[in-house]
Design a protein around this motif. Sequence first.
Motif, PDB file in Angstrom:
ATOM      1  N   GLY A 105      13.084-102.401  54.226  1.00 12.86           N
ATOM      2  CA  GLY A 105      14.182-103.021  53.492  1.00 12.86           C
ATOM      3  C   GLY A 105      14.176-102.767  51.999  1.00 12.86           C
TER       4      GLY A 105
ATOM      5  N   VAL B  72      21.591-117.319  56.681  1.00  7.27           N
ATOM      6  CA  VAL B  72      21.404-115.873  56.527  1.00  7.27           C
ATOM      7  C   VAL B  72      22.447-115.075  57.302  1.00  7.27           C
ATOM      8  CG1 VAL B  72      18.952-116.049  56.017  1.00  7.27           C
ATOM      9  CG2 VAL B  72      19.683-115.791  58.400  1.00  7.27           C
TER      10      VAL B  72
ATOM     11  N   ARG C 266      18.805-114.158  50.388  1.00  4.90           N
ATOM     12  CA  ARG C 266      18.138-115.159  51.232  1.00  4.90           C
ATOM     13  C   ARG C 266      17.413-114.395  52.326  1.00  4.90           C
ATOM     14  NH1 ARG C 266      23.801-118.048  52.609  1.00  4.90           N
ATOM     15  NH2 ARG C 266      24.636-118.079  50.469  1.00  4.90           N
ATOM     16  N   GLN C 267      16.156-114.650  52.468  1.00  2.00           N
ATOM     17  CA  GLN C 267      15.371-113.952  53.484  1.00  2.00           C
ATOM     18  C   GLN C 267      14.678-114.957  54.392  1.00  2.00           C
ATOM     19  OE1 GLN C 267      14.964-110.497  54.118  1.00  2.00           O
ATOM     20  NE2 GLN C 267      16.784-110.441  52.803  1.00  2.00           N
TER      21      GLN C 267
ATOM     22  N   ALA D  14      12.831-107.859  49.456  1.00  3.24           N
ATOM     23  CA  ALA D  14      14.243-107.943  49.081  1.00  3.24           C
ATOM     24  C   ALA D  14      14.447-108.758  47.803  1.00  3.24           C
ATOM     25  CB  ALA D  14      15.052-108.560  50.217  1.00  3.24           C
TER      26      ALA D  14
ATOM     27  N   LEU E 289      13.663-118.301  50.226  1.00  7.62           N
ATOM     28  CA  LEU E 289      12.881-117.888  51.386  1.00  7.62           C
ATOM     29  C   LEU E 289      13.009-118.982  52.438  1.00  7.62           C
ATOM     30  CD1 LEU E 289      10.832-115.701  52.413  1.00  7.62           C
ATOM     31  CD2 LEU E 289       9.032-117.279  51.672  1.00  7.62           C
TER      32      LEU E 289
ATOM     33  N   ALA F 299       9.762-109.831  53.777  1.00 10.57           N
ATOM     34  CA  ALA F 299      10.861-110.643  53.258  1.00 10.57           C
ATOM     35  C   ALA F 299      10.904-110.604  51.733  1.00 10.57           C
ATOM     36  CB  ALA F 299      10.725-112.082  53.753  1.00 10.57           C
TER      37      ALA F 299
ATOM     38  N   PRO G 185      14.045-112.053  47.195  1.00 14.98           N
ATOM     39  CA  PRO G 185      14.945-113.170  47.497  1.00 14.98           C
ATOM     40  C   PRO G 185      14.834-114.297  46.473  1.00 14.98           C
ATOM     41  CG  PRO G 185      12.995-113.322  48.867  1.00 14.98           C
ATOM     42  CD  PRO G 185      12.891-112.015  48.113  1.00 14.98           C
TER      43      PRO G 185
ATOM     44  N   GLN H 204      22.291-111.728  50.932  1.00 15.72           N
ATOM     45  CA  GLN H 204      21.257-110.701  50.793  1.00 15.72           C
ATOM     46  C   GLN H 204      20.088-111.162  49.926  1.00 15.72           C
ATOM     47  OE1 GLN H 204      24.400-110.452  49.812  1.00 15.72           O
ATOM     48  NE2 GLN H 204      24.635-109.405  47.843  1.00 15.72           N
TER      49      GLN H 204
END
Length: 245
Positions: free
Chosen positions: A89, A47, A65-66, A138, A143, A135, A140, A63
Amino acid sequence: MRITDLTVRYGPFTAVDRVSLEIPPGSIVGLVGESGSGKSTIARALVGLAPVTAGTIIGPPPQRRQMVFQNPYGSLNPRMTVGASVAEGLRLPRAERATEVARLLELVSLPPAVAGRYPAQLSGGQRQRVAIARALGARPELLIADEITSALDVSVQGTVLNLVRDLRARLGLSVLFISHNLAVVRYVCDLVAVLRDGRLIEAGPVDEVVTAPREEYTRALMAAVPTIGERLTGHGHRHPPVRPT
């Protein structure tokens, strides 16, 4: 995601040494090892929180990947409401954020009313679910769950583990699940990779690695879990390592 020969150095110290690992789409890959083995360093490198000295990372951009951290209380601002933390976010017009926050909270099995509370008013398990909801805001593709149950009471760990499995099924997420507990990894993961001193020493389908480990170090990790004998049947079946609530 495909990680090839990933190396992370801090001055003369090598924290991660030429690790190669693949996270297939829609899979949960466990990364296990004792404290200091390099697990969290790999997560942070993915990240952008740790320097990549060498190697390649092919997959979704940073961005997408959380990361969810071990301590849910430390990762949430105590002065912000849950709703404000989850919305922080979101890349949405202000008028649409409340609706999206409610959707994200429901996705992690929390009522929308929780949005008006502060972290100190929630249990540890609820705080960790809020961190996961934030998370997910976003959207993703990957995770990264870094020891997300180790700071929780044993009676609520199962709830969070089942949530991870459910989110993978519902959203098609790929998950890198980091833990020192092979019983937990076996319950939640499809594949597992074992780290020692920054190096990958064993990897494969989780039941295969747990029931017939090739490395003495992997056997030692299994022995380090007090109730490992009760939790792993050795017959290819997975059982919750803790009681879901």
